[in-house]
Design a protein around this motif. Structure first.
Motif, PDB file in Angstrom:
ATOM      1  N   ARG A  44     -34.660 -10.673  57.808  1.00  0.00           N
ATOM      2  CA  ARG A  44     -35.150 -10.738  56.425  1.00  0.00           C
ATOM      3  C   ARG A  44     -34.460  -9.694  55.546  1.00  0.00           C
ATOM      4  NH1 ARG A  44     -39.274 -13.533  54.435  1.00  0.00           N
ATOM      5  NH2 ARG A  44     -39.892 -14.090  56.555  1.00  0.00           N
ATOM      6  N   ASP A  45     -34.329  -8.487  56.063  1.00  0.00           N
ATOM      7  CA  ASP A  45     -33.693  -7.422  55.306  1.00  0.00           C
ATOM      8  C   ASP A  45     -32.239  -7.764  55.002  1.00  0.00           C
ATOM      9  OD1 ASP A  45     -33.753  -4.596  54.249  1.00  0.00           O
ATOM     10  OD2 ASP A  45     -32.196  -4.349  55.772  1.00  0.00           O
ATOM     11  N   PHE A  46     -31.569  -8.397  55.956  1.00  0.00           N
ATOM     12  CA  PHE A  46     -30.177  -8.811  55.772  1.00  0.00           C
ATOM     13  C   PHE A  46     -30.051  -9.778  54.596  1.00  0.00           C
ATOM     14  CE2 PHE A  46     -26.650 -11.690  56.607  1.00  0.00           C
ATOM     15  CZ  PHE A  46     -25.609 -10.822  56.912  1.00  0.00           C
ATOM     16  N   PHE A 105     -22.456 -12.196  61.111  1.00  0.00           N
ATOM     17  CA  PHE A 105     -23.853 -12.540  60.781  1.00  0.00           C
ATOM     18  C   PHE A 105     -24.803 -11.464  61.298  1.00  0.00           C
ATOM     19  CE2 PHE A 105     -27.649 -15.384  61.680  1.00  0.00           C
ATOM     20  CZ  PHE A 105     -27.967 -15.600  60.352  1.00  0.00           C
ATOM     21  N   ASN A 106     -25.742 -11.092  60.457  1.00  0.00           N
ATOM     22  CA  ASN A 106     -26.809 -10.134  60.795  1.00  0.00           C
ATOM     23  C   ASN A 106     -26.310  -8.699  61.009  1.00  0.00           C
ATOM     24  OD1 ASN A 106     -29.363 -11.293  60.563  1.00  0.00           O
ATOM     25  ND2 ASN A 106     -29.232 -12.307  62.554  1.00  0.00           N
ATOM     26  N   ASP A 107     -25.081  -8.402  60.580  1.00  0.00           N
ATOM     27  CA  ASP A 107     -24.560  -7.034  60.636  1.00  0.00           C
ATOM     28  C   ASP A 107     -24.362  -6.570  59.195  1.00  0.00           C
ATOM     29  OD1 ASP A 107     -23.054  -4.692  60.783  1.00  0.00           O
ATOM     30  OD2 ASP A 107     -21.860  -5.390  62.493  1.00  0.00           O
ATOM     31  N   TRP A 108     -25.387  -5.932  58.631  1.00  0.00           N
ATOM     32  CA  TRP A 108     -25.346  -5.625  57.214  1.00  0.00           C
ATOM     33  C   TRP A 108     -24.264  -4.612  56.863  1.00  0.00           C
ATOM     34  CZ3 TRP A 108     -25.551  -7.485  52.861  1.00  0.00           C
ATOM     35  CH2 TRP A 108     -25.484  -6.678  51.721  1.00  0.00           C
ATOM     36  N   ALA A 109     -24.140  -3.546  57.632  1.00  0.00           N
ATOM     37  CA  ALA A 109     -23.173  -2.501  57.303  1.00  0.00           C
ATOM     38  C   ALA A 109     -21.763  -3.073  57.216  1.00  0.00           C
ATOM     39  CB  ALA A 109     -23.238  -1.384  58.341  1.00  0.00           C
ATOM     40  N   ALA A 110     -21.396  -3.925  58.185  1.00  0.00           N
ATOM     41  CA  ALA A 110     -20.060  -4.514  58.189  1.00  0.00           C
ATOM     42  C   ALA A 110     -19.877  -5.473  57.018  1.00  0.00           C
ATOM     43  CB  ALA A 110     -19.809  -5.235  59.509  1.00  0.00           C
ATOM     44  N   CYS A 111     -20.892  -6.288  56.737  1.00  0.00           N
ATOM     45  CA  CYS A 111     -20.800  -7.235  55.613  1.00  0.00           C
ATOM     46  C   CYS A 111     -20.659  -6.503  54.293  1.00  0.00           C
ATOM     47  CB  CYS A 111     -22.047  -8.128  55.577  1.00  0.00           C
ATOM     48  SG  CYS A 111     -22.051  -9.398  56.825  1.00  0.00           S
ATOM     49  N   GLU A 112     -21.430  -5.466  54.110  1.00  0.00           N
ATOM     50  CA  GLU A 112     -21.373  -4.698  52.866  1.00  0.00           C
ATOM     51  C   GLU A 112     -19.979  -4.118  52.669  1.00  0.00           C
ATOM     52  OE1 GLU A 112     -24.096  -1.379  50.597  1.00  0.00           O
ATOM     53  OE2 GLU A 112     -23.759  -1.137  52.744  1.00  0.00           O
ATOM     54  N   THR A 113     -19.401  -3.612  53.733  1.00  0.00           N
ATOM     55  CA  THR A 113     -18.055  -3.031  53.651  1.00  0.00           C
ATOM     56  C   THR A 113     -17.024  -4.078  53.248  1.00  0.00           C
ATOM     57  OG1 THR A 113     -18.577  -1.341  55.303  1.00  0.00           O
ATOM     58  CG2 THR A 113     -16.246  -1.858  54.957  1.00  0.00           C
ATOM     59  N   ILE A 114     -17.043  -5.224  53.908  1.00  0.00           N
ATOM     60  CA  ILE A 114     -16.057  -6.276  53.638  1.00  0.00           C
ATOM     61  C   ILE A 114     -16.206  -6.826  52.225  1.00  0.00           C
ATOM     62  CG2 ILE A 114     -15.276  -8.591  54.288  1.00  0.00           C
ATOM     63  CD1 ILE A 114     -16.160  -7.880  57.187  1.00  0.00           C
ATOM     64  N   GLN A 117     -35.092 -20.653  52.013  1.00  0.00           N
ATOM     65  CA  GLN A 117     -35.227 -19.775  50.858  1.00  0.00           C
ATOM     66  C   GLN A 117     -36.681 -19.489  50.526  1.00  0.00           C
ATOM     67  OE1 GLN A 117     -33.818 -22.199  47.084  1.00  0.00           O
ATOM     68  NE2 GLN A 117     -32.691 -22.835  48.917  1.00  0.00           N
ATOM     69  N   ALA A 118     -37.563 -20.450  50.778  1.00  0.00           N
ATOM     70  CA  ALA A 118     -38.997 -20.198  50.612  1.00  0.00           C
ATOM     71  C   ALA A 118     -39.498 -19.294  51.735  1.00  0.00           C
ATOM     72  CB  ALA A 118     -39.761 -21.516  50.605  1.00  0.00           C
ATOM     73  N   PHE A 119     -38.991 -19.500  52.941  1.00  0.00           N
ATOM     74  CA  PHE A 119     -39.359 -18.674  54.096  1.00  0.00           C
ATOM     75  C   PHE A 119     -39.021 -17.205  53.838  1.00  0.00           C
ATOM     76  CE2 PHE A 119     -38.059 -16.696  58.130  1.00  0.00           C
ATOM     77  CZ  PHE A 119     -39.161 -16.930  58.929  1.00  0.00           C
ATOM     78  N   TYR A 120     -37.842 -16.953  53.255  1.00  0.00           N
ATOM     79  CA  TYR A 120     -37.408 -15.580  52.995  1.00  0.00           C
ATOM     80  C   TYR A 120     -37.849 -15.052  51.631  1.00  0.00           C
ATOM     81  CZ  TYR A 120     -34.295 -15.788  57.065  1.00  0.00           C
ATOM     82  OH  TYR A 120     -33.795 -15.885  58.335  1.00  0.00           O
ATOM     83  N   GLY A 121     -38.229 -15.952  50.736  1.00  0.00           N
ATOM     84  CA  GLY A 121     -38.570 -15.511  49.390  1.00  0.00           C
ATOM     85  C   GLY A 121     -37.354 -15.066  48.601  1.00  0.00           C
ATOM     86  N   LEU A 159     -23.691 -19.290  53.505  1.00  0.00           N
ATOM     87  CA  LEU A 159     -24.242 -19.055  54.835  1.00  0.00           C
ATOM     88  C   LEU A 159     -25.338 -20.058  55.156  1.00  0.00           C
ATOM     89  CD1 LEU A 159     -26.860 -16.207  55.195  1.00  0.00           C
ATOM     90  CD2 LEU A 159     -26.255 -17.150  52.974  1.00  0.00           C
ATOM     91  N   GLU A 160     -25.509 -20.285  56.446  1.00  0.00           N
ATOM     92  CA  GLU A 160     -26.716 -20.930  56.941  1.00  0.00           C
ATOM     93  C   GLU A 160     -27.740 -19.805  57.103  1.00  0.00           C
ATOM     94  OE1 GLU A 160     -25.759 -24.491  59.848  1.00  0.00           O
ATOM     95  OE2 GLU A 160     -24.866 -22.647  60.603  1.00  0.00           O
ATOM     96  N   PRO A 161     -28.849 -19.829  56.378  1.00  0.00           N
ATOM     97  CA  PRO A 161     -29.831 -18.752  56.548  1.00  0.00           C
ATOM     98  C   PRO A 161     -30.290 -18.618  57.994  1.00  0.00           C
ATOM     99  CG  PRO A 161     -30.356 -20.098  54.643  1.00  0.00           C
ATOM    100  CD  PRO A 161     -29.268 -20.812  55.386  1.00  0.00           C
TER     101      PRO A 161
END
Length: 449
Positions: free
Chosen positions: A234-236, A200-209, A268-272, A222-224
């Motif tokens: 938010r970026d994640f 969670f919250n590790d974008w580089a690792a998630c993108e790779t997997i 989802q409204a919080f993050y848009g 996921l649970e946001p």
């Protein structure tokens, strides 16, 4: 922390709860109807609730922050909910049709106004059933065999997701490529092999997997906000939405905890961000059992029995009590009440006020307290650094938090030990003052331990 002494004091003050638990163990497995309800030395037995208060067998009262694990946004026994349930008996005359009736359409329309990602909905009886159904839809839609979930996220107790919820640090593996660890005995290896665990919250690792296993993974769930209070960056979330679209993976938001609590439109409204499917529960039933799956028409239509496909090509979904009148009436009353101008904002403002008071007291007593959360949910974490994922929690002083929980119960504040805090409309000035006083007295004792 001398937890045993605090537990001995706890036991001494609650002889009737202790006696009840000993009897219950003879008839109910473990004395509880759900493992998460248990804590040492025994759980409190409650016999009455009103507004923001709980009353136990031993005559003690508590400001309630468990609120049925967050399900009661209006508190216990709110007049709007009670009146709505009474009208069901007067107008529908039954607690369950097991067939179609008008309130189903009313709730579906109400949800679609608050959740723009909902093109269609189906009702279930729990959040667990909602996540199970959402995953079945996603795998049918994509024709793939695996799902991906995040380490530390809980989506109910079905086998496909009861993986790496609270894994031991020693067994969890590489933080950037977590191991799939079963949360229960009795789980088939099939689910461990077909459930991919993401950090969670590790974008580089998630993108790779996800990119590497895109041909296998049909859904990411996921649970946001992990456990309802640790927010995704938010970026994640934005990047996850874009990548899953590119890779042909269905994105599922489990908003059982965050729905109507972070904002009326959920996380989802919080993050848009609009996921493909969403699972709701808790608040949407107004204190009665319910679950909802909402999302894209083209995915949900796979469960439509009116489609001209073979039975084996339809996603099966059914349930005797799905969308029953009691749950929908109570849920509609709750949603409509909290949607009145200013109501939700007042609950958030009171939550913020309480959080600020707790953190201020922590500073005063030199105790490293953080209140982590958004909207009407937060948790009290004893930690110096930042908490952004499950593994960061290993740095938190769980022993101190457990001691704090026993002290808070002693001073009339309840949220099951180590659990998050949920606020309701019933938490007014009196309840907040009582809570702040309980925290101050508890911190004073902690400082001496």
């Amino acid at each position: 922390m001398n937890i045993s002494a605090l537990q001995a004091h706890y036991r001494e003050k609650r002889p009737k709860s202790a006696s009840f638990f000993e009897q219950a163990k003879n008839h109910i497995t473990g004395g509880v109807n759900g493992n998460l309800r248990f804590f040492e030395p025994f759980p409190i037995t409650f016999q009455e609730a009103k507004g923001a208060w709980l009353f136990d067998l031993d005559g003690m009262r508590y400001v309630d922050y468990l609120l049925s694990y967050g399900a009661l946004l209006l508190g216990h026994g709110h007049p709007s909910v009670r009146e709505a349930v009474q009208r069901v008996w007067q107008e529908q005359g039954t607690s369950s049709f097991g067939a179609t009736y008008p309130l189903e359409l009313d709730m579906a329309k109400e949800l679609k106004t608050l959740y723009p990602s909902f093109e269609q909905v189906r009702f279930t009886n729990s959040g667990l059933e909602a996540t199970l159904f959402a995953l079945r839809l996603a795998l049918a839609f994509t024709g793939k065999s695996h799902i991906a979930k995040f380490e530390g996220h809980y989506h109910g107790s079905h086998d496909q997701v009861l993986v790496s919820v609270n894994p031991d640090w020693e067994r969890a593996g590489d933080p950037q490529s977590p191991q799939a660890i079963p949360e229960s005995y009795g789980m088939s290896d099939y689910y461990l092999k077909h459930t991919v665990v993401l950090p969670f919250n590790d974008w580089a690792a998630c993108e790779t997997i996800l990119t590497k296993r895109k041909d296998e993974i049909g859904a990411v769930i996921l649970e946001p906000m992990l456990s309802g209070y640790i927010a995704a960056n938010r970026d994640f979330v934005m990047r996850l939405r874009e990548l899953t679209k590119q890779l042909g993976i269905v994105l599922i938001f489990d908003e059982v905890k965050t729905g109507f609590r972070i904002s009326l439109g959920g996380a989802q409204a919080f993050y848009g961000v609009q996921p493909d499917l969403t699972a709701l529960g808790k608040i949407v039933g107004g204190g009665f059992p319910i679950g909802v799956v909402g999302g894209k028409r083209e995915i949900l239509e796979l469960a439509s029995p009116s489609h001209s496909r073979n039975r084996g090509e339809t996603v099966f979904h059914s349930g005797t009590f799905n969308g029953n009148p009691m749950s929908l009436a109570a849920g509609l009353a709750t949603i409509r009440h909290v949607a009145q101008p200013g109501t939700f904002e007042r609950i958030v403002a009171r939550t913020t006020r309480l959080r600020n008071e707790i953190e201020s007291l922590g500073q005063h007593y030199g105790i490293p307290v953080k209140t982590i959360g958004e909207g009407t949910i937060f948790n009290v974490v004893l930690v110096e650094g930042e908490i952004t994922n499950y593994r960061d929690l290993r740095f938190a002083r769980k022993d101190v938090r457990l001691a704090l929980d026993f002290l808070l119960m002693d001073h009339g504040v309840y949220s099951k030990p180590l659990n998050r805090f949920s606020m309701s409309e019933a938490h007014g000035d009196e309840e907040i003052r009582a809570t702040v006083d309980a925290f101050e007295r508890s911190f004073a004792v902690l400082k001496k331990l």
